[in-house]
Every structure is written in C-alpha cells, then in structure tokens.
Write a protein that holds these residues in place. Structure first.
Motif, PDB file in Angstrom:
ATOM      1  N   UNK A  95      -5.858  -4.708  -7.762  1.00  0.00           N
ATOM      2  CA  UNK A  95      -4.719  -5.498  -7.312  1.00  0.00           C
ATOM      3  C   UNK A  95      -4.480  -5.244  -5.822  1.00  0.00           C
ATOM      4  N   UNK A  96      -4.712  -6.248  -4.984  1.00  0.00           N
ATOM      5  CA  UNK A  96      -4.549  -6.036  -3.540  1.00  0.00           C
ATOM      6  C   UNK A  96      -3.099  -6.033  -3.058  1.00  0.00           C
ATOM      7  N   UNK A  97      -2.168  -5.726  -3.931  1.00  0.00           N
ATOM      8  CA  UNK A  97      -0.752  -5.676  -3.555  1.00  0.00           C
ATOM      9  C   UNK A  97      -0.510  -4.516  -2.594  1.00  0.00           C
ATOM     10  N   UNK A  98       0.602  -4.551  -1.878  1.00  0.00           N
ATOM     11  CA  UNK A  98       0.938  -3.434  -0.980  1.00  0.00           C
ATOM     12  C   UNK A  98       1.082  -2.122  -1.743  1.00  0.00           C
ATOM     13  N   UNK A  99       0.931  -1.022  -1.029  1.00  0.00           N
ATOM     14  CA  UNK A  99       1.054   0.313  -1.619  1.00  0.00           C
ATOM     15  C   UNK A  99       2.435   0.473  -2.242  1.00  0.00           C
ATOM     16  N   UNK A 100       2.480   1.095  -3.412  1.00  0.00           N
ATOM     17  CA  UNK A 100       3.745   1.264  -4.135  1.00  0.00           C
ATOM     18  C   UNK A 100       4.446   2.568  -3.792  1.00  0.00           C
ATOM     19  N   UNK A 101       3.824   3.410  -2.967  1.00  0.00           N
ATOM     20  CA  UNK A 101       4.425   4.699  -2.619  1.00  0.00           C
ATOM     21  C   UNK A 101       3.895   5.162  -1.268  1.00  0.00           C
ATOM     22  N   UNK A 102       4.584   6.122  -0.693  1.00  0.00           N
ATOM     23  CA  UNK A 102       4.123   6.808   0.509  1.00  0.00           C
ATOM     24  C   UNK A 102       3.475   8.108   0.059  1.00  0.00           C
ATOM     25  N   UNK A 103       2.339   8.454   0.665  1.00  0.00           N
ATOM     26  CA  UNK A 103       1.622   9.676   0.300  1.00  0.00           C
ATOM     27  C   UNK A 103       1.504  10.551   1.534  1.00  0.00           C
ATOM     28  N   UNK A 104       1.955  11.808   1.401  1.00  0.00           N
ATOM     29  CA  UNK A 104       2.023  12.756   2.515  1.00  0.00           C
ATOM     30  C   UNK A 104       1.302  14.044   2.127  1.00  0.00           C
ATOM     31  N   UNK A 105       0.501  14.572   3.051  1.00  0.00           N
ATOM     32  CA  UNK A 105      -0.196  15.839   2.797  1.00  0.00           C
ATOM     33  C   UNK A 105       0.810  16.983   2.766  1.00  0.00           C
TER      34      UNK A 105
END
Length: 188
Positions: free
Chosen positions: A91-101
């Motif tokens: 699904x090429x939808x926008x990212x559903x979350x922010x991911x941080x190291x």
C-alpha cells in the motif's frame, strides 16, 4: 549491500527469511541499501511517502504516533531482526507513524521497486518478503483486536461466536475507548 555470512545471519533472524538459502539471501541483500542512524535520528516521519521497508540489522527504534492533542505516543519498539515499514510494499499510502532511533542503529532498506524486481528475478525471495509482510500485518490486527477487547473489558473469543438472529446493539464507547479508536483511525 555486500552479502556476507554476518549479513545472511542477520537476514535469517527474521523468521520469514530463516529458511532462505545463501543464494536467496544474497539476492535479497543485493537489493538493500544500508542506512545508519544515530540516537534520536528520524528514520521517517508520519505522513512521509512510504517507499521502502526496513530490516533492522542492529539497534532499536521507537515507533511513535501523533495523538489528537498533537503529542507523540510511543506505540512500539523495534529491535534487531525485525521488519519495519513493510506496509508500503502493498500500500503506497503515507507512513502511519514516525520512527526514531533509540540507539546507534543500522537498517537494511528494501524499496518497493526492488521488491517488484524480486518478483521476476527471485520469486522464492519475493514470496518470503510478501509472507513476512502478510504475517506482520496479521499480527498487528490481532494485537489491535486484543487491545480493543481489553479496553472493553471483554476476553477475546478463541473461536467465532455462534450465529445470532439479530446482532446486538453496540454499546456507546467510553472516553478511553473513544480516544483509543480515534488513535487507531489516525493510523490508517
């Protein structure tokens, strides 16, 4: 990324890839791009275009979702050997979350275009990738079902309930349930 015994071992930590042969691991690794992150560095943001899935080589990542009040809530921590961002493959939808190291982290990025290329060039690897995606999506749905059941104070059924002549009227959600469901709607 150059194939090596170490990288093959890391790929095989992912359950769906555990039975890949050396050649299949090499086909997968040949299409990934290595990304290194420092602590607090953002891998991607909620709303960004989703164009690649990640295999976490080492380190840990915080998955955060924007709440209705504008603050971020951590919903998961992803560790080495886990797959992340795989929804973009189907699904090429926008990212559903922010991911941080959270720590020094390395991910192996596999683009949607590379996954499509694997369909023709290495069908068994493509099947393994898609199997991983499907299993992870299914696991997430089960987790959400369990959370909703917990919030509603019900134990999730182990099997479907018997058919009824008329479905019962749904109860109005409580404040906590309403906030949870609003947060879920924001994940789609």
């Amino acid at each position: 990324m150059e194939a090596s015994v170490v990288n093959r071992t890391i790929v095989r930590y992912v359950k769906a890839f555990s039975s890949l042969t050396d050649e299949e691991c090499d086909a997968l690794l040949g299409g990934v791009r290595e990304r290194r992150l420092n602590p607090n560095e953002i891998l991607f943001r909620q709303g960004d275009p989703g164009d690649a899935m990640m295999i976490v080589h080492h380190g840990s990542l915080s998955v955060r979702v924007r709440r209705p009040d504008g603050l971020d809530a951590e919903v998961a921590v992803v560790q080495g050997g886990e797959v992340l961002g795989e929804m973009c493959v189907v699904d090429p939808a926008p990212r559903s979350a922010t991911v941080v190291a959270l720590a020094p982290t390395m991910v192996c990025e596999l683009s949607r275009d590379e996954v499509a290329r694997l369909r023709e060039a290495a069908p068994s690897v493509y099947a393994a990738v898609m199997g991983a995606v499907i299993r992870d999506i299914t696991r997430r749905f089960r987790d959400v079902d369990a959370r909703v059941s917990e919030l509603l104070g019900a134990k999730p059924p182990s099997r479907p309930p018997p058919a009824r002549s008329a479905p019962p009227e749904p109860a109005a959600p409580t404040g906590a349930v309403r906030r949870f469901l609003d947060r879920l709607r924001g994940l789609s």
